[in-house]
Design a protein around this motif. Structure first.
Motif, PDB file in Angstrom:
ATOM      1  N   ARG A 350       0.823  -1.229   0.000  1.00 35.97           N
ATOM      2  CA  ARG A 350       0.000   0.000   0.000  1.00 35.97           C
ATOM      3  C   ARG A 350       0.844   1.260   0.000  1.00 35.97           C
ATOM      4  NH1 ARG A 350      -0.734   2.679   4.774  1.00 35.97           N
ATOM      5  NH2 ARG A 350       0.151   1.750   6.650  1.00 35.97           N
ATOM      6  N   HIS A 351       2.169   1.112   0.207  1.00 34.14           N
ATOM      7  CA  HIS A 351       3.046   2.268   0.292  1.00 34.14           C
ATOM      8  C   HIS A 351       3.637   2.699  -1.036  1.00 34.14           C
ATOM      9  CE1 HIS A 351       3.639   1.212   4.759  1.00 34.14           C
ATOM     10  NE2 HIS A 351       3.030   2.375   4.711  1.00 34.14           N
ATOM     11  N   LEU A 352       3.932   1.745  -1.915  1.00 34.41           N
ATOM     12  CA  LEU A 352       4.706   2.086  -3.111  1.00 34.41           C
ATOM     13  C   LEU A 352       4.589   1.016  -4.173  1.00 34.41           C
ATOM     14  CD1 LEU A 352       8.543   1.462  -2.528  1.00 34.41           C
ATOM     15  CD2 LEU A 352       6.710   0.261  -1.335  1.00 34.41           C
ATOM     16  N   ASN A 353       5.030   1.368  -5.372  1.00 32.56           N
ATOM     17  CA  ASN A 353       5.084   0.469  -6.523  1.00 32.56           C
ATOM     18  C   ASN A 353       6.540   0.053  -6.717  1.00 32.56           C
ATOM     19  OD1 ASN A 353       4.952  -0.802  -9.015  1.00 32.56           O
ATOM     20  ND2 ASN A 353       4.653   1.089 -10.166  1.00 32.56           N
ATOM     21  N   ASN A 354       6.867  -1.182  -6.337  1.00 30.77           N
ATOM     22  CA  ASN A 354       8.240  -1.661  -6.504  1.00 30.77           C
ATOM     23  C   ASN A 354       8.262  -3.172  -6.702  1.00 30.77           C
ATOM     24  OD1 ASN A 354       7.750  -2.505  -3.793  1.00 30.77           O
ATOM     25  ND2 ASN A 354       9.920  -2.319  -3.287  1.00 30.77           N
ATOM     26  N   GLU A 355       9.426  -3.725  -6.922  1.00 36.34           N
ATOM     27  CA  GLU A 355       9.673  -5.162  -7.072  1.00 36.34           C
ATOM     28  C   GLU A 355       8.790  -5.832  -8.120  1.00 36.34           C
ATOM     29  OE1 GLU A 355      11.836  -7.260  -3.603  1.00 36.34           O
ATOM     30  OE2 GLU A 355       9.800  -6.807  -2.927  1.00 36.34           O
ATOM     31  N   LEU A 356       8.411  -5.079  -9.145  1.00 34.37           N
ATOM     32  CA  LEU A 356       7.636  -5.622 -10.274  1.00 34.37           C
ATOM     33  C   LEU A 356       6.288  -6.216  -9.866  1.00 34.37           C
ATOM     34  CD1 LEU A 356      10.511  -7.277 -12.350  1.00 34.37           C
ATOM     35  CD2 LEU A 356       9.186  -5.241 -12.954  1.00 34.37           C
ATOM     36  N   TYR A 357       5.734  -5.739  -8.744  1.00 28.18           N
ATOM     37  CA  TYR A 357       4.394  -6.206  -8.371  1.00 28.18           C
ATOM     38  C   TYR A 357       3.376  -5.825  -9.433  1.00 28.18           C
ATOM     39  CZ  TYR A 357       6.125  -7.240  -3.673  1.00 28.18           C
ATOM     40  OH  TYR A 357       6.819  -7.765  -2.595  1.00 28.18           O
ATOM     41  N   ILE A 358       3.599  -4.677 -10.071  1.00 27.69           N
ATOM     42  CA  ILE A 358       2.679  -4.208 -11.116  1.00 27.69           C
ATOM     43  C   ILE A 358       3.343  -4.292 -12.484  1.00 27.69           C
ATOM     44  CG2 ILE A 358       1.327  -2.203 -11.889  1.00 27.69           C
ATOM     45  CD1 ILE A 358       1.044  -1.396  -8.996  1.00 27.69           C
ATOM     46  N   SER A 359       4.661  -4.407 -12.510  1.00 23.59           N
ATOM     47  CA  SER A 359       5.438  -4.589 -13.747  1.00 23.59           C
ATOM     48  C   SER A 359       5.491  -3.358 -14.633  1.00 23.59           C
ATOM     49  CB  SER A 359       4.905  -5.786 -14.559  1.00 23.59           C
ATOM     50  OG  SER A 359       5.003  -6.972 -13.799  1.00 23.59           O
ATOM     51  N   ASN A 360       5.042  -2.237 -14.131  1.00 21.34           N
ATOM     52  CA  ASN A 360       5.116  -1.002 -14.915  1.00 21.34           C
ATOM     53  C   ASN A 360       4.884   0.173 -13.980  1.00 21.34           C
ATOM     54  OD1 ASN A 360       5.195   0.835 -17.077  1.00 21.34           O
ATOM     55  ND2 ASN A 360       4.137  -0.603 -18.424  1.00 21.34           N
ATOM     56  N   THR A 361       4.939   1.369 -14.528  1.00 24.30           N
ATOM     57  CA  THR A 361       4.635   2.548 -13.723  1.00 24.30           C
ATOM     58  C   THR A 361       3.150   2.605 -13.396  1.00 24.30           C
ATOM     59  OG1 THR A 361       4.297   3.902 -15.703  1.00 24.30           O
ATOM     60  CG2 THR A 361       6.512   3.875 -14.748  1.00 24.30           C
ATOM     61  N   THR A 362       2.832   3.317 -12.343  1.00 20.39           N
ATOM     62  CA  THR A 362       1.441   3.612 -12.006  1.00 20.39           C
ATOM     63  C   THR A 362       1.220   5.114 -12.139  1.00 20.39           C
ATOM     64  OG1 THR A 362       2.101   3.753  -9.677  1.00 20.39           O
ATOM     65  CG2 THR A 362       1.141   1.685 -10.424  1.00 20.39           C
ATOM     66  N   GLU A 363      -0.037   5.532 -12.180  1.00 19.90           N
ATOM     67  CA  GLU A 363      -0.334   6.957 -12.188  1.00 19.90           C
ATOM     68  C   GLU A 363       0.276   7.622 -10.958  1.00 19.90           C
ATOM     69  OE1 GLU A 363      -4.385   8.053 -12.600  1.00 19.90           O
ATOM     70  OE2 GLU A 363      -4.579   7.233 -14.625  1.00 19.90           O
ATOM     71  N   VAL A 364       0.710   8.846 -11.101  1.00 18.90           N
ATOM     72  CA  VAL A 364       1.290   9.557  -9.959  1.00 18.90           C
ATOM     73  C   VAL A 364       0.213   9.790  -8.905  1.00 18.90           C
ATOM     74  CG1 VAL A 364       3.021  10.646 -11.415  1.00 18.90           C
ATOM     75  CG2 VAL A 364       0.887  11.864 -10.933  1.00 18.90           C
TER      76      VAL A 364
END
Length: 461
Positions: A350-364
């Motif tokens: 819930r804190h951040l987008n890292n370690e390829l959990y989403i495999s791409n960028t997310t909206e800011v």
């Protein structure tokens, strides 16, 4: 007759010595402005108020550190020094742990730490301590009449006679007063309004980072060698973008500056001729765009595949610049000290987008803001900083506004000639938890572009 600019200089100098004054001192400053500088009552009053001087409050440094005058006066200097250092250290560390909150007295924690430093420095110095005791024990009655321009004024006190407290290294985080060029004449309050620096309007999408100290680097068990030693840094007030620059924002830049557009491929038959110079990128500039158009529904994703040169050009177009490495880390910490991440020491999805959990960028802005109201300072995309990469820089980093390769103005004036590696910070959607810590440092050549590198901008106050 001394001019208005010299009075403004005097008030600024006075504020660095004594950010807090009594009402009696205010009257003395008004007398000086009227008698020695030829100002009207309104002009002098406006300059004093706009300078950020705090009027009507006398800070008791003994009370700040939880000590009494009677106790201190009965101790020898060694005991006084040890006691003051102990109280200061306890209170300072408690303030650091409190983060970026506003205290019950209306001060920020950074302002409180400045007062703690002033209290320590005053009470450990014999002459300063005696002077402070005399001031505290002097009963100064409030003024009984309002000063007006038609009341005769006596010779003003000297600055030495009006200063109530002694110098400290950082006396205030409040705004100072703008000085007009010497050849400008002052012709009344209309012109005065132009020379008083009011609190700047914060541009939409930017956050204010107040001046003050913070602990830069890390000594924890996950820290790399280049993050050490932990050291104290002082940063002036600045503004920083709340979010990384997005695709939509970067397209506006390209539309206005086609010379920074995506290069054409050899088989492209469009009439567009302007594009980024080959020295400013590695061949993959805006790799995920189709010519100068980003992918559908990616408007609010951070722009990636941009070089340091392109980020610098965008920032200058916006009237901003890239952050120094120290500015970036102070902003990322959000007012917290000694923590691994912008929110604390624990990590979750819930804190951040890292370690390829989403495999791409997310909206800011999809993850919680930090204590300064800034988003995405960990994960999503690495962010370019203006500094030269220097693995050993922390071993001799200066205290005030450090920047690794000389003067900020020189880099801004001739960024196109830079060829040395630049710092990137913050980690990205592919980074491990260790590499998304606020103290983690990384580098790339200024022409490099990547799917995991973006940027945000700052503006000096």
């Amino acid at each position: 007759m001394l001019n208005l600019n010299e009075y403004i200089d005097f008030i600024n100098e006075f504020k660095t010595v004594s950010p807090t004054i009594t009402d009696e001192q205010r009257i003395g400053l008004l007398r000086r402005g009227i008698q020695q500088h030829g100002l009207s009552m309104a002009e002098a009053e406006n300059i004093i108020l706009s300078s950020g001087l705090i009027i009507g409050e006398q800070i008791d440094y003994f009370n700040v550190l939880g000590l009494s005058i009677e106790y201190i006066q009965n101790q020898n200097e060694d005991i006084i020094t040890a006691e003051v250092d102990l109280r200061h250290r306890e209170l300072y560390n408690a303030s650091l742990k409190a983060g970026g909150r506003i205290r019950s007295d209306g001060r920020t924690e950074e302002q409180w730490r400045i007062i703690l430093n002033e209290a320590r420095d005053t009470l450990k110095n014999v002459e300063k301590r005696i002077s402070h005791i005399e001031i505290l024990q002097t009963d100064v009655p409030p003024p009984t009449e309002i000063l007006s321009e038609d009341i005769p004024l006596q010779e003003t006190d000297t600055i030495q006679e009006t200063i109530a407290t002694q110098p400290s290294e950082q006396s205030s985080v409040l705004p100072s007063v703008k000085v007009l060029p010497e050849d400008e004449s002052i012709k009344g309050t209309d012109t005065l309004e132009e020379c008083i620096l009011s609190q700047p309007i914060i541009e939409d999408g930017m956050a204010l980072i107040p001046a003050g100290e913070f602990q830069m680097g890390s000594e924890d068990n996950e820290a790399y060698k280049d993050e050490k030693p932990l050291h104290t840094v002082y940063i002036d007030t600045f503004y920083i973008d709340k979010y990384p620059v997005t695709n939509a924002e970067y397209r506006e830049f390209i539309n206005a500056n086609p010379e920074w557009g995506k290069p054409k491929k050899w088989h492209d038959n469009t009439e567009e001729t302007s594009s980024i110079h080959k020295k400013f990128h590695d061949g993959d500039y805006l790799k995920n765009w189709n010519r100068n158009k980003f992918r559908k529904n990616k408007d609010h994703h951070p722009v990636t595949w941009v070089s340091w040169y392109a980020a610098m050009a965008y920032a200058q177009w916006k009237g901003k610049r890239l952050p120094t490495e120290a500015e970036w880390e102070k902003a990322a910490r959000g007012g917290l000290e000694g923590m691994k991440y912008p929110w604390g020491n624990t990590l979750s999805l819930r804190h951040l987008n890292n370690e390829l959990y989403i495999s791409n960028t997310t909206e800011v802005g999809q993850y919680p803001e930090n204590g300064f109201g800034i988003y995405d300072m960990a994960g999503n995309v690495f962010e370019w900083c203006i500094d030269l990469w220097d693995e050993n820089y922390y071993t001799n980093s200066p205290y005030n506004n450090p920047i690794a390769d000389g003067y900020l103005a020189d880099i801004l004036a001739d960024f196109a000639s830079v060829i040395t590696p630049r710092v990137v910070r913050g980690g990205s959607f592919v980074s491990t938890p260790r590499n998304t810590r606020v103290s983690y440092r990384h580098r790339n050549t200024p022409d490099l572009t990547s799917s995991s590198i973006g940027f945000r901008c700052v503006r000096s106050k």
